[in-house]
Design a protein around this motif. Structure first.
Motif: not given
Length: 757
Positions: A103-106, A174-178, A670-672
């Motif tokens: 995801s984007a945070s990675m 994209l966002g994270t849907h773990t 993603e900014s959290r």
């Protein structure tokens, strides 16, 4: 070697086993009574208490103690530690599924490298018989290596297969849907049957940054398979902390806003945000803001610099080490200078004319630049209303030469405000309003006041609060009368009476035309000869509000997040369109159709009412959805036939090409990037082991390898559930209790017989 799953119950059983012994050793009365023949004349006395120095009935005591100990051990759920090694047992194998977060945070520094290293460690611990699969997930999950592909690949070629998959592991936007990714992997692993050796273990290895926006909601309601274990490998950035900005809805004045968030592990609290223009060049000075760690703060952004020479197209956050969420595009105002056309007196310094007060109401607004343009000059020259003007104020007779340009403004959705200075003004604008009734002068002897106001109208909405809703101090000396029954029965369009005088005559009326335009008529002027309207504190806010309504800042601009999908033909009303991406590349309706067909994507069938219910085939109005994958500014252009996309009448005139500006930003989650607790998965009911990458030094990476012996070691709960030794212990404890009852009953009967004898 035996171990206990819940040793607290074993301790409780041992403590309870001492109770019979303690009770037996307490002081008690003699156990036997000896009768005497002559006791009538003796004084009765209480028996003396004695303390037992010896234990009677040893078997009974041991049975009671043993029963309590066995029951306590049964509740402690003992099991025997057994290691099942796949390398030594040729008849069993392990099923290992690896999920890598992309995801984007990675995109933060060092996360991708750590994730790949964890992947290599897992692969290094696999045996030849193990079944392996690899998937990358963000908003959706894509399979890089399937279990079937792994099993069919020669052992010598598996290293090349892994390297090819590693090249495809790149973070997206994209966002994270773990939660969804875990459930899909668990369902696949738990339902998969081994074609060769039997599967002795099923395991999912999750490699992620495990941030607060990971999206674990699906795990709260879904059941987790008991046979699937989770290994959580958490990667941490080299530099802790992260600050990000995202676009918020506009404020009440139409100003763009951004949300500045700061993670809880951040050490920086003071930030600077640099606006930039369409070419990416800095505009003006940076905007300063302070946000504490773990907090958020909204900031209102200007639409241009102080000199209004450059339009602000976006803003960049400075002083942050992780730039993936530091840039946001803003809605671009094509015409920051709002133009208002005026037809009437050109002297702005004559207090007897309405332009005098109109000019000062416009000049008094400092937040937005307004310009008042005279369409009829003092020398009689007429300047047609420009195409970028959306508000026309008529305070005197409208010349016939301006009627075409005023009508064009109405057809573009503009607004015309007419202040009836006299009945001649009403006659001059009557051609714009078919079937408009004749207007006459009122016969007010003293003055009139506003008696009824519709505060739910856009013109008076700003005065709906009780402290602003009093208009009784405004007096009207003269006004014109519009026959109310005739405008209420008008067939060409409904009229709305916004305000009435205390006599019941209309004070302000409005109507909407077929072209989208709006005409507002004041039956009295605001100059001193007619009223005190311009001298009140309500006049300037009303004019400013009317200008803002005529120039909405969000016109033609839409805001989305990465991962959102649109139907371009639905938005443009055309089957032929082109979409310009942030990198200036272009996707057309034809190229998207070919791409979707190659991916076997189902088209969306659009109903005649414009809705898009389900994915079906075989319809003339089929449209393929487009999903935003990167942030930035998108331009959607349409042209050509508009009759098929939304079910419009094919005989309707073709409109000119239109451009829709769409701003796509990162999801707020993603900014959290605050790290979640490592035990979060266990709290959600998953059997999981977690490790934090930050606890390892550069030389300790070998200790985090996927040990085949340790991985093949069954978990405590799995071993206990297989062995179920507690059942035998519980049966033995119950048997001791039954035997104790029989023994104690026999002793009781023997003592009773002896006492009777």
């Amino acid at each position: 070697m035996f171990d206990l799953l819940t040793p607290i119950f074993a301790t409780a059983g041992i403590v309870a086993a001492a109770v019979p012994f303690v009770l037996h050793m307490l002081r008690r009365t003699p156990s036997r009574k000896l009768p005497f023949s002559l006791v009538r004349f003796l004084k009765p006395s209480l028996p003396k208490m004695t303390k037992r120095s010896t234990i009677e009935h040893w078997p009974l005591m041991l049975l009671r103690i043993l029963a309590l100990i066995l029951i306590g051990l049964a509740f402690s759920r003992p099991f025997q530690r057994v290691a099942v090694e796949g390398t030594l047992d040729a008849t069993s194998a392990r099923r290992v599924a690896v999920l890598v977060d992309v995801s984007a945070s990675m995109r933060r520094d060092g996360l991708r490298e750590q994730a790949i290293q964890h992947l290599r460690d897992v692969v290094a611990g696999l045996s030849e018989s193990d079944v392996f699969s690899l998937s990358a997930f963000s908003q959706t999950t894509r399979t890089l290596i399937s279990s079937g592909e792994w099993s069919q690949t020669e052992v010598s070629a598996r290293a090349a297969l892994i390297e090819e998959a590693v090249e495809a592991i790149e973070p997206d936007w994209l966002g994270t849907h773990t939660g969804a990714a875990l459930l899909n992997a668990a369902a696949e692993v738990s339902q998969e049957e081994a074609s060769g050796p039997r599967l002795s273990e099923r395991r999912v290895v999750l490699i992620t940054d495990f941030q607060r926006g990971s999206g674990l909601e699906e795990l709260q309601s879904a059941g987790w398979p008991d046979a699937v274990h989770v290994d959580l490998k958490v990667v941490r950035p080299e530099v802790p902390g992260n600050a990000g900005i995202s676009l918020l809805p506009e404020d009440r004045d139409g100003q763009p806003r951004i949300l500045l968030s700061n993670s809880i592990d951040s050490v920086v609290t003071d930030f600077a945000m640099q606006p930039f223009d369409r070419e990416g060049n800095p505009v003006g000075k940076p905007i300063r803001a302070s946000v504490a760690a773990g907090q958020r703060h909204s900031v209102v952004m200007p639409v241009s610099d102080d000199k209004a020479t450059a339009v602000i197209a976006g803003v960049e956050l400075l002083q942050d080490k992780h730039p993936f969420d530091n840039v946001v595009d803003l809605p671009v105002i094509e015409n920051p200078l709002l133009k208002v056309a005026h037809v009437g007196s050109v002297d702005s310094n004559d207090p007897a004319e309405m332009k005098y007060y109109l000019q000062r109401a416009i000049d008094g607004n400092e937040s937005e630049p307004f310009e008042l343009i005279d369409a009829a000059q003092a020398d009689g020259v007429l300047l047609p209303v420009a195409s970028d003007v959306r508000l026309i104020v008529v305070t005197d007779v409208l010349p016939k030469g301006l009627l075409p340009s005023v009508s064009d403004c109405l057809n573009r959705g503009g607004t015309v405000l007419v202040a009836l200075k006299s009945t001649e003004v009403a006659s001059s604008v009557s051609s714009l309003l078919p079937d408009f009734p004749a207007v006459s002068e009122s016969s007010t002897k003293d003055y009139a006041m506003l008696g009824q106001i519709e505060f739910d109208s856009s013109l008076f909405a700003a005065f709906s609060e009780a402290r602003f809703s009093d208009f009784s101090s405004i007096r009207f000396w003269h006004h014109r009368i519009i026959p109310l029954p005739q405008i209420e029965s008008r067939e060409n369009g409904p009229w709305r009476v916004i305000a009435k005088f205390d006599s019941g005559d209309p004070a302000i009326v409005e109507t909407s035309l077929d072209g989208g335009g709006r005409i507002i008529i004041f039956t009295a002027g605001w100059h001193p000869d007619d009223s005190q309207w311009a001298l009140s504190t309500r006049f300037a806010p009303m004019i400013t509000s009317l200008v803002r309504q005529s120039y909405p800042r969000s016109t033609g601009q839409m805001v989305f997040s990465t991962g959102d999908a649109i139907i371009p033909g639905h938005l443009t009303g055309s089957n032929e369109w082109s979409l310009q991406l942030p990198d200036d590349s272009v996707i057309t309706s034809e190229s998207l159709r070919k791409l979707a067909e190659s991916r076997q994507t189902q088209p969306i069938s659009i109903r005649e009412d414009g809705s898009s219910p389900t994915a079906t085939r075989g319809s003339d109005s089929e449209e393929f959805p487009y999903r935003f994958e990167t942030p930035g500014r998108y331009l959607l252009s349409s042209s050509g036939d508009k009759s098929n996309a939304t079910g419009r009448d094919s005989t309707a005139p073709e409109r000119a090409s239109e451009v829709i500006s769409m701003i796509v930003g990162l999801p707020l989650t993603e900014s959290r990037t605050d790290p979640l607790p490592l035990g979060q998965l266990q709290a959600l009911g998953l059997e999981a082991d977690a490790s934090d990458g930050t606890l390892l030094s550069a030389g300790d990476t070998a200790n985090d390898e996927f040990d085949p012996v340790a991985a093949s070691q069954l978990t405590s709960s799995e071993l206990e559930s297989r062995q179920k030794l507690w059942r035998w212990l519980l049966l033995a404890g119950l048997g001791c209790l039954m035997l104790e009852s029989l023994v104690s009953g026999g002793i009781e009967r023997r003592q009773s017989v002896e006492a009777t004898a």
